[in-house]
Design a protein around this motif. Structure first.
Motif, short mmCIF file in Angstrom:
data_model
loop_
_atom_site.label_atom_id
_atom_site.label_comp_id
_atom_site.label_asym_id
_atom_site.label_seq_id
_atom_site.Cartn_x
_atom_site.Cartn_y
_atom_site.Cartn_z
N GLY A 119 2.83 -3.66 20.64
CA GLY A 119 3.42 -4.98 20.65
C GLY A 119 3.12 -5.78 19.40
O GLY A 119 3.34 -7.00 19.36
N GLN A 120 2.61 -5.11 18.34
CA GLN A 120 2.29 -5.77 17.08
C GLN A 120 3.01 -5.07 15.93
O GLN A 120 3.39 -3.90 16.06
N PRO A 121 3.16 -5.74 14.79
CA PRO A 121 3.91 -5.14 13.68
C PRO A 121 3.03 -4.50 12.62
O PRO A 121 3.46 -4.35 11.48
N TYR A 122 1.80 -4.14 12.94
CA TYR A 122 0.95 -3.50 11.95
C TYR A 122 0.14 -2.37 12.56
O TYR A 122 -0.25 -2.41 13.72
N GLU A 123 -0.09 -1.36 11.74
CA GLU A 123 -0.74 -0.15 12.25
C GLU A 123 -2.26 -0.19 12.11
O GLU A 123 -2.96 0.54 12.81
N LYS B 13 -16.56 -12.68 -0.26
CA LYS B 13 -15.30 -13.27 0.19
C LYS B 13 -14.22 -12.18 0.21
O LYS B 13 -13.97 -11.52 -0.80
N VAL B 14 -13.59 -12.01 1.37
CA VAL B 14 -12.60 -10.95 1.54
C VAL B 14 -11.41 -11.51 2.32
O VAL B 14 -11.46 -12.60 2.89
N MET B 15 -10.35 -10.72 2.36
CA MET B 15 -9.17 -11.05 3.16
C MET B 15 -9.04 -10.05 4.30
O MET B 15 -9.21 -8.85 4.08
N LEU B 16 -8.77 -10.55 5.50
CA LEU B 16 -8.43 -9.66 6.60
C LEU B 16 -6.97 -9.29 6.45
O LEU B 16 -6.09 -10.14 6.53
N LEU B 17 -6.70 -8.02 6.19
CA LEU B 17 -5.37 -7.54 5.86
C LEU B 17 -4.80 -6.65 6.95
O LEU B 17 -5.53 -5.92 7.62
N ALA B 18 -3.49 -6.72 7.11
CA ALA B 18 -2.77 -5.90 8.09
C ALA B 18 -1.79 -5.00 7.35
O ALA B 18 -1.06 -5.47 6.47
N GLU B 19 -1.76 -3.74 7.71
CA GLU B 19 -0.83 -2.78 7.11
C GLU B 19 0.44 -2.69 7.96
O GLU B 19 0.38 -2.31 9.14
N MET B 20 1.58 -3.02 7.36
CA MET B 20 2.87 -2.91 8.03
C MET B 20 3.67 -1.80 7.36
O MET B 20 4.10 -1.95 6.23
N PRO B 21 3.91 -0.67 8.03
CA PRO B 21 4.68 0.42 7.42
C PRO B 21 6.12 -0.01 7.11
O PRO B 21 6.71 -0.82 7.83
N TYR B 22 6.67 0.56 6.05
CA TYR B 22 8.04 0.23 5.67
C TYR B 22 9.04 0.53 6.79
O TYR B 22 10.05 -0.16 6.93
N GLU B 23 8.76 1.56 7.59
CA GLU B 23 9.74 1.94 8.61
C GLU B 23 9.85 0.94 9.76
O GLU B 23 10.75 1.02 10.59
N LEU B 24 8.93 -0.04 9.82
CA LEU B 24 9.06 -1.10 10.81
C LEU B 24 10.04 -2.18 10.38
O LEU B 24 10.52 -2.96 11.20
N ILE B 25 10.34 -2.24 9.09
CA ILE B 25 11.13 -3.34 8.54
C ILE B 25 12.61 -3.12 8.79
O ILE B 25 13.15 -2.05 8.50
N GLU B 26 13.26 -4.15 9.31
CA GLU B 26 14.70 -4.13 9.55
C GLU B 26 15.45 -4.92 8.48
O GLU B 26 16.53 -4.52 8.05
N SER B 27 14.88 -6.05 8.05
CA SER B 27 15.55 -6.89 7.07
C SER B 27 14.51 -7.75 6.35
O SER B 27 13.46 -8.07 6.92
N PHE B 28 14.83 -8.12 5.11
CA PHE B 28 13.94 -8.97 4.31
C PHE B 28 14.79 -10.03 3.63
O PHE B 28 15.75 -9.71 2.93
N THR B 29 14.42 -11.31 3.83
CA THR B 29 15.15 -12.42 3.24
C THR B 29 14.19 -13.18 2.32
O THR B 29 13.44 -14.04 2.77
N PRO B 30 14.16 -12.87 1.04
CA PRO B 30 13.16 -13.46 0.14
C PRO B 30 13.33 -14.95 -0.11
O PRO B 30 12.36 -15.64 -0.44
N TYR C 183 0.87 -1.17 0.00
CA TYR C 183 0.00 0.00 0.00
C TYR C 183 0.90 1.21 0.00
O TYR C 183 2.13 1.08 -0.16
N ASN C 184 0.37 2.40 0.14
CA ASN C 184 1.18 3.60 -0.09
C ASN C 184 2.32 3.77 0.90
O ASN C 184 3.32 4.42 0.60
N ARG C 185 2.22 3.15 2.09
CA ARG C 185 3.26 3.34 3.10
C ARG C 185 3.95 2.05 3.52
O ARG C 185 4.81 2.09 4.39
N GLY C 186 3.57 0.92 2.93
CA GLY C 186 4.17 -0.31 3.42
C GLY C 186 3.68 -1.57 2.73
O GLY C 186 3.24 -1.55 1.58
N VAL C 187 3.73 -2.66 3.49
CA VAL C 187 3.43 -4.00 2.99
C VAL C 187 2.11 -4.48 3.59
O VAL C 187 1.81 -4.21 4.75
N LEU C 188 1.33 -5.20 2.78
CA LEU C 188 0.08 -5.80 3.24
C LEU C 188 0.31 -7.26 3.60
O LEU C 188 0.82 -8.04 2.79
#
Length: 239
Positions: free
Chosen positions: A195-199, A159-176, A125-130
């Protein structure tokens, strides 16, 4: 210490601090001072694990946020373009960097959100990862409210998905490419929101502009958690 017991200790410490503080004010002496010290120690030593103390502990400047967004945005946009081209859908292991060494162990007795867990890696999304938490069904009632059906949905439910928005600034590392325990992506981040990783959580309907293009999610309704007492009852089986 569990979340519930820690909360009791924290509240008790505050009560002791206030009570002994009043005692010291009206009757100065050695005993109330000892009580004040004990209450203060209880608050300080349990603050990080108390729910109300789990806010956005890292104070990032606007410049730092911009730098982190500029760093991670092209990484994930490119990842999802390649995934769509190759018809590749995946899950991701989300790690709390503050509890990095808990992986790959599983603590079945722990309370609260796990130090690592698996969810769907859905898009951006505009500020991070879903992140995709679960597929579910929604139906709009006569009063305009959307009602979720976890099982046995009506025929006209969406039918829908419950989605969580994680801002990019929370991310420290990504190992694909994963690791020897799990060969899918790993996402290392800070659990800065209570205490959670999504806003924010919301229900989204999945759409695709054309074949082999990244999926997009149209927001249908914002997720509203159950009332506090119901969540407490379910979590700790108190009543």
């Amino acid at each position: 210490m569990s979340l519930f017991r820690n909360s009791v200790v924290h509240v008790g410490s505050w009560a002791a601090l206030v009570g002994f503080g009043l005692w010291a004010y009206h009757e100065p002496g050695f005993e109330p001072i000892i009580g004040l010290i004990a209450g203060a120690v209880g608050i300080v030593t349990n603050f990080e694990d108390f729910p109300l103390g789990r806010g956005n502990r890292r104070k990032l400047t606007p410049e730092a946020k911009i730098a982190l967004r500029d760093k991670w945005r092209p990484v994930f946009e490119n990842f999802f373009l390649i995934a769509a081209r190759d018809s590749y859908r995946t899950d991701v292991i989300v790690h709390d960097v503050a509890r990095l060494d808990h992986y790959p162990d599983i603590d079945e007795k722990s309370q609260g959100i796990s130090a690592w867990f698996r969810v769907g890696l859905m898009g951006t999304y505009n500020r991070g990862v879903l992140l995709g938490l679960r597929w579910t069904f929604l139906r709009q009632e006569g009063n305009g409210e959307w009602v979720e059906y976890l099982s046995h949905p009506p025929e006209d439910a969406l039918k829908v998905m419950l989605l969580a928005e994680m801002p990019y600034e929370l991310i420290e590392s990504f190992t694909p490419d994963g690791d020897k325990f799990y060969n899918k992506p790993h996402l290392f981040c800070h659990f800065d929101y209570g205490g959670q990783p999504y806003e924010r959580l919301f229900y989204g309907e999945q759409t695709q502009l054309f074949a082999n293009s990244p999926y997009h999610y149209t927001e249908i309704a914002e997720f509203k958690p159950p009332p506090f007492l119901e969540r407490l009852k379910e979590k700790y089986r108190l009543f």
